[in-house]
Design an enzyme around this catalytic site. Structure first.
Site, short mmCIF file in Angstrom:
data_model
loop_
_atom_site.label_atom_id
_atom_site.label_comp_id
_atom_site.label_asym_id
_atom_site.label_seq_id
_atom_site.Cartn_x
_atom_site.Cartn_y
_atom_site.Cartn_z
N TYR A 196 0.85 -1.19 0.00
CA TYR A 196 0.00 0.00 0.00
C TYR A 196 0.89 1.25 0.00
O TYR A 196 0.78 2.13 -0.86
CB TYR A 196 -0.93 -0.02 1.23
CG TYR A 196 -1.65 1.28 1.49
CD1 TYR A 196 -2.77 1.65 0.75
CD2 TYR A 196 -1.20 2.16 2.48
CE1 TYR A 196 -3.41 2.86 0.99
CE2 TYR A 196 -1.85 3.36 2.73
CZ TYR A 196 -2.96 3.70 1.98
OH TYR A 196 -3.59 4.90 2.21
N LYS A 200 1.51 4.07 -2.84
CA LYS A 200 1.04 5.45 -2.57
C LYS A 200 2.19 6.43 -2.85
O LYS A 200 1.96 7.56 -3.30
CB LYS A 200 0.56 5.61 -1.12
CG LYS A 200 -0.74 4.92 -0.76
CD LYS A 200 -1.96 5.42 -1.50
CE LYS A 200 -2.55 6.71 -1.02
NZ LYS A 200 -3.81 7.06 -1.74
N1 LIG Z 1 -8.47 5.70 5.80
C1 LIG Z 1 -7.32 6.26 6.18
O1 LIG Z 1 -6.98 6.28 7.36
C2 LIG Z 1 -6.46 6.92 5.16
C3 LIG Z 1 -6.76 6.88 3.82
N2 LIG Z 1 -5.96 7.52 2.92
C4 LIG Z 1 -6.30 7.53 1.50
O2 LIG Z 1 -7.59 8.08 1.37
C5 LIG Z 1 -8.25 7.56 0.22
C6 LIG Z 1 -9.63 7.11 0.60
O3 LIG Z 1 -9.53 6.14 1.60
P1 LIG Z 1 -10.82 5.48 2.28
O4 LIG Z 1 -12.00 6.34 2.03
O5 LIG Z 1 -10.42 5.14 3.66
O6 LIG Z 1 -10.94 4.13 1.44
P2 LIG Z 1 -12.23 3.38 0.88
O7 LIG Z 1 -11.80 1.99 0.58
O8 LIG Z 1 -13.39 3.56 1.79
O9 LIG Z 1 -12.54 4.17 -0.48
C7 LIG Z 1 -11.87 3.95 -1.68
C8 LIG Z 1 -12.88 3.76 -2.79
O10 LIG Z 1 -12.17 3.56 -4.03
C9 LIG Z 1 -12.79 2.44 -4.70
N3 LIG Z 1 -11.88 1.80 -5.63
C10 LIG Z 1 -10.92 0.90 -5.38
N4 LIG Z 1 -10.34 0.49 -6.52
C11 LIG Z 1 -10.95 1.17 -7.54
C12 LIG Z 1 -10.78 1.17 -8.94
N5 LIG Z 1 -9.91 0.37 -9.56
N6 LIG Z 1 -11.57 1.99 -9.68
C13 LIG Z 1 -12.49 2.78 -9.08
N7 LIG Z 1 -12.69 2.82 -7.75
C14 LIG Z 1 -11.93 2.02 -6.97
C15 LIG Z 1 -13.15 1.53 -3.54
O11 LIG Z 1 -14.02 0.51 -3.93
P3 LIG Z 1 -13.93 -0.91 -3.13
O12 LIG Z 1 -14.29 -0.61 -1.71
O13 LIG Z 1 -14.89 -1.78 -3.82
O14 LIG Z 1 -12.50 -1.36 -3.27
C16 LIG Z 1 -13.76 2.53 -2.58
O15 LIG Z 1 -15.09 2.80 -2.89
C17 LIG Z 1 -7.34 6.46 -0.31
O16 LIG Z 1 -6.59 6.96 -1.38
C18 LIG Z 1 -6.40 6.17 0.85
O17 LIG Z 1 -5.15 5.74 0.37
C19 LIG Z 1 -4.86 8.21 3.31
C20 LIG Z 1 -4.52 8.28 4.61
C21 LIG Z 1 -5.28 7.63 5.65
C1 LIG Z 2 -5.22 -4.36 16.00
C2 LIG Z 2 -4.75 -3.08 16.59
C3 LIG Z 2 -3.29 -3.12 16.93
C4 LIG Z 2 -4.98 -1.87 15.74
C5 LIG Z 2 -6.44 -1.64 15.33
C6 LIG Z 2 -6.61 -0.32 14.65
C7 LIG Z 2 -6.00 -0.27 13.24
C8 LIG Z 2 -6.88 -1.07 12.31
C9 LIG Z 2 -5.83 1.19 12.80
C10 LIG Z 2 -4.91 1.97 13.74
C11 LIG Z 2 -4.13 2.95 12.90
C12 LIG Z 2 -4.83 2.91 11.56
C13 LIG Z 2 -4.17 3.46 10.35
C14 LIG Z 2 -4.52 2.95 9.09
C15 LIG Z 2 -5.47 1.80 8.95
C16 LIG Z 2 -6.17 1.38 10.24
C17 LIG Z 2 -5.21 1.43 11.42
C18 LIG Z 2 -4.02 0.52 11.18
C19 LIG Z 2 -3.82 3.43 7.83
C20 LIG Z 2 -2.76 2.38 7.49
C21 LIG Z 2 -4.79 3.56 6.66
C22 LIG Z 2 -4.12 4.04 5.40
C23 LIG Z 2 -3.09 5.08 5.57
O1 LIG Z 2 -2.76 5.74 4.61
C24 LIG Z 2 -2.41 5.26 6.85
C25 LIG Z 2 -3.23 4.84 8.03
C26 LIG Z 2 -2.44 4.94 9.33
C27 LIG Z 2 -3.26 4.60 10.53
#
Ligand SMILES: NC(=O)C1=CN([C@@H]2O[C@H](COP(=O)(O)OP(=O)(O)OC[C@H]3O[C@@H](n4cnc5c(N)ncnc54)[C@H](OP(=O)(O)O)[C@@H]3O)[C@@H](O)[C@H]2O)C=CC1
Ligand SMILES: CC(C)CCC[C@@H](C)[C@H]1CC[C@H]2C3=C(CC[C@]12C)[C@@]1(C)CCC(=O)C[C@@H]1CC3
Length: 397
Positions: A196, A200
Site C-alpha cells: 500500500y 502510494k
Molecule cells: N483511511 C485512512 O486512514 C487513510 C486513507 N488515505 C487515502 O484516502 C483515500 C480514501 O480512503 P478510504 O476512504 O479510507 O478508502 P475506501 O476503501 O473507503 O474508499 C476507496 C474507494 O475507491 C474504490 N476503488 C478501489 N479500486 C478502484 C478502482 N480500480 N476503480 C475505481 N474505484 C476504486 C473503492 O471501492 P472498493 O471498496 O470496492 O475497493 C472505494 O469505494 C485512499 O486513497 C487512501 O489511500 C490516506 C490516509 C489515511
Molecule cells: C489491532 C490493533 C493493533 C490496531 C487496530 C486499529 C487499526 C486497524 C488502525 C490503527 C491505525 C490505523 C491506520 C490505518 C489503517 C487502520 C489502522 C491501522 C492506515 C494504514 C490507513 C491508510 C493510511 O494511509 C495510513 C493509516 C495509518 C493509521
C-alpha cells in the site's frame, strides 16, 4: 444544497466573473462568452436585479468529479461538496448510495474510456480511490494506484480538467521508525513497510510531477493520517472485531507513543481548501500537504477512548514492541508461504504493529500557511461523533 440544474454545463469561474461585469454594464441581448472552449449562451438581462437573479439561478460553476466517491472519505467529501453548491460526478468501482445532485459512473479507474465519460465538462477532479490498505495483493496495488493513476492523469488531460487533488497519505514517509512533528520535506520511505505505502509513494510522485501550468493542469496532494469518523470501514470495525475476539487486552510498547488521528471532516476541509486555493499563481501547485487534527494523541489512549465509548474494556497489559513486531513479521511470512494451502489474514500485521508502537505525528503548518487550513472539529468531538455513529458495534449489540 444540491444545485438547481445539476445536468447543465456551467461556465468556469472566470466566465462567471465576465458575466457579472457584462451584467453590471447593462449589456442587452444574448451574450456569448467562451468558457473552457465552449460557447456559453447567457440569458438576456435587462436590469442589475434581473441579471443578479439570472446568474444566481444558473447552475453552479463548481462542477467536479470524485474518483473513489463511494468510499469512506469519498462520500464525506461528496456530501460536503454538495453542501457547498458543487455539482458532483462520482466515479467508483461500486455504487454505495444515491444522492440528489450526484451522477454516478460505475467503472474501474484503469479504464480511460469510462473515466472520459465521467469527466465530461468537469474542471476539478478529486482522486481518492485506492484498494484497502489491509490487502496484500501487490499486483492490485500496482495496477490501481500506479497504472490507474497514470490513466486518471491522461484522462484528465484529454478531458480538459484543470485541477487534480490527490488523496495521498502521510504514510509515504513512514518506515516503521518514530516521526515527530514530521514536515512535508521528509524523504519518501526508502523501505516502505507494505505494498500500500510503496504504491502510494509512486502515485503521489506521478500526480505532483503532472503539475504543468503551461498545459493548464494543476495538481496538489493531500496527505491525511489515520482518518476516522462515521462509516469508516476499517479503524473502528477492525478494533471492535479484535476486541470481540478477546485480542485487545495488550498495549504494544510502553503506550506513550504519540500519533495523529484525523477526523474525516477535517480531511474533507483540507481537500476543498486545496481545490479552491489551486490556481497558477498559488504556492500549493505540485506540492504535498499534511492534513491532521493538529492534536497528536497517545495511540493507546485513542484506542481506549473508542473502545470504552463503545462499552469494551481498554487494553491494560504491556508487551515489548520488538517481540510483537517480530511475531507479526513471522506470521506475515507464514501467511505468504501457506497461501496456496490455507488462507489466513493476521490481525497484527507488521504495519499495524509499527503504527501501534511508534510515534508518528505530522506538522500541518504548511497547510495552515499556504491555504489557511485549521481543523474544524476537535479530536474530542470527533471521537464522540464517531462512537455515536456505531450503535451496532456497541458491546452487547
Ligand atoms: N483511511 C485512512 O486512514 C487513510 C486513507 N488515505 C487515502 O484516502 C483515500 C480514501 O480512503 P478510504 O476512504 O479510507 O478508502 P475506501 O476503501 O473507503 O474508499 C476507496 C474507494 O475507491 C474504490 N476503488 C478501489 N479500486 C478502484 C478502482 N480500480 N476503480 C475505481 N474505484 C476504486 C473503492 O471501492 P472498493 O471498496 O470496492 O475497493 C472505494 O469505494 C485512499 O486513497 C487512501 O489511500 C490516506 C490516509 C489515511
Ligand atoms: C489491532 C490493533 C493493533 C490496531 C487496530 C486499529 C487499526 C486497524 C488502525 C490503527 C491505525 C490505523 C491506520 C490505518 C489503517 C487502520 C489502522 C491501522 C492506515 C494504514 C490507513 C491508510 C493510511 O494511509 C495510513 C493509516 C495509518 C493509521
Amino acid at each position: 444544497m444540491p444545485p438547481l440544474h445539476p445536468n447543465s454545463s456551467p461556465p468556469n469561474e472566470s466566465a462567471s466573473r465576465a458575466q457579472l461585469i457584462q451584467g453590471l454594464l447593462f449589456v442587452r441581448g444574448s451574450i456569448h462568452t467562451v468558457a473552457k472552449q465552449k460557447t456559453v449562451c447567457l440569458p438576456t438581462p435587462t436590469t442589475h436585479l434581473q441579471f443578479a437573479m439570472a446568474t444566481r439561478i444558473r447552475p453552479s460553476s463548481k462542477r467536479c468529479a470524485v474518483i473513489g466517491g463511494s468510499g469512506f472519505l469519498g462520500r464525506h467529501l461528496v456530501e460536503k461538496l454538495l453542501d457547498k453548491g458543487y455539482t458532483v460526478s462520482v466515479f467508483d468501482i461500486r455504487q454505495s448510495y444515491e444522492l440528489p445532485g450526484v451522477t454516478f459512473h460505475q467503472g474501474d479507474l484503469c479504464d480511460k474510456q469510462a473515466l472520459l465519460t465521467a469527466l465530461q465538462d468537469v474542471s476539478l477532479v478529486f482522486h481518492c480511490a485506492s484498494p484497502a490498505p489491509a490487502s496484500d495483493d501487490k499486483a492490485l496495488f500496482q495496477r490501481v494506484n500506479i497504472q490507474g493513476t497514470q490513466t486518471v492523469l491522461q484522462a484528465c488531460t484529454e478531458a480538459g480538467v484543470q485541477k487534480v487533488v490527490l488523496t495521498s497519505s502521510a504514510s509515504v514517509v513512514f518506515e516503521g521508525t518514530d516521526i515527530k512533528d514530521g514536515r512535508e520535506d521528509l524523504p519518501y520511505a526508502k523501505k516502505p513497510i507494505d505494498y500500500y505505502t510503496e504504491t502510494k509513494i509512486e502515485q503521489e510522485k506521478l500526480v505532483l510531477k503532472a503539475c504543468d501550468k503551461e498545459k493548464g493542469l494543476l495538481t496538489v496532494a493531500i496527505r491525511p493520517h489515520g482518518i476516522f469518523g462515521p462509516r469508516d470501514p476499517q479503524l473502528v470495525p477492525i478494533l471492535v472485531d479484535t476486541a470481540r475476539r478477546g485480542k485487545m487486552k495488550f498495549i504494544i510498547g510502553d503506550g506513550s507513543n504519540l500519533v495523529d488521528f484525523t477526523f474525516v471532516d477535517n480531511v474533507v476541509h483540507g481537500h476543498i481548501l486545496a481545490a479552491e486555493s489551486l490556481r497558477p499563481e498559488s504556492p500549493i501547485c505540485g506540492k504535498a500537504y499534511h492534513i491532521t487534527n493538529d492534536e497528536p494523541v497517545r495511540f493507546w489512549d485513542f484506542m481506549a477512548d473508542i473502545l470504552v465509548g463503545l462499552g469494551y474494556a481498554a487494553p491494560r497489559y504491556h508487551l515489548p514492541y520488538t517481540l510483537v513486531y517480530g511475531l507479526a513479521l513471522l506470521l506475515w511470512l507464514l501467511s505468504l508461504l501457506l497461501r496456496p494451502l490455507v488462507a489466513f489474514k493476521p490481525t497484527f500485521t507488521p504495519m499495524r504493529v509499527a503504527l501501534a508502537g511508534t510515534h508518528h505525528f505530522y506538522s500541518c503548518s504548511r497547510a495552515k500557511q499556504d491555504m489557511g487550513y485549521k481543523p474544524v472539529i476537535s479530536l474530542k468531538d470527533g471521537i464522540r461523533r464517531t462512537v455515536e455513529s456505531y450503535p451496532h458495534l456497541r458491546h452487547g449489540a
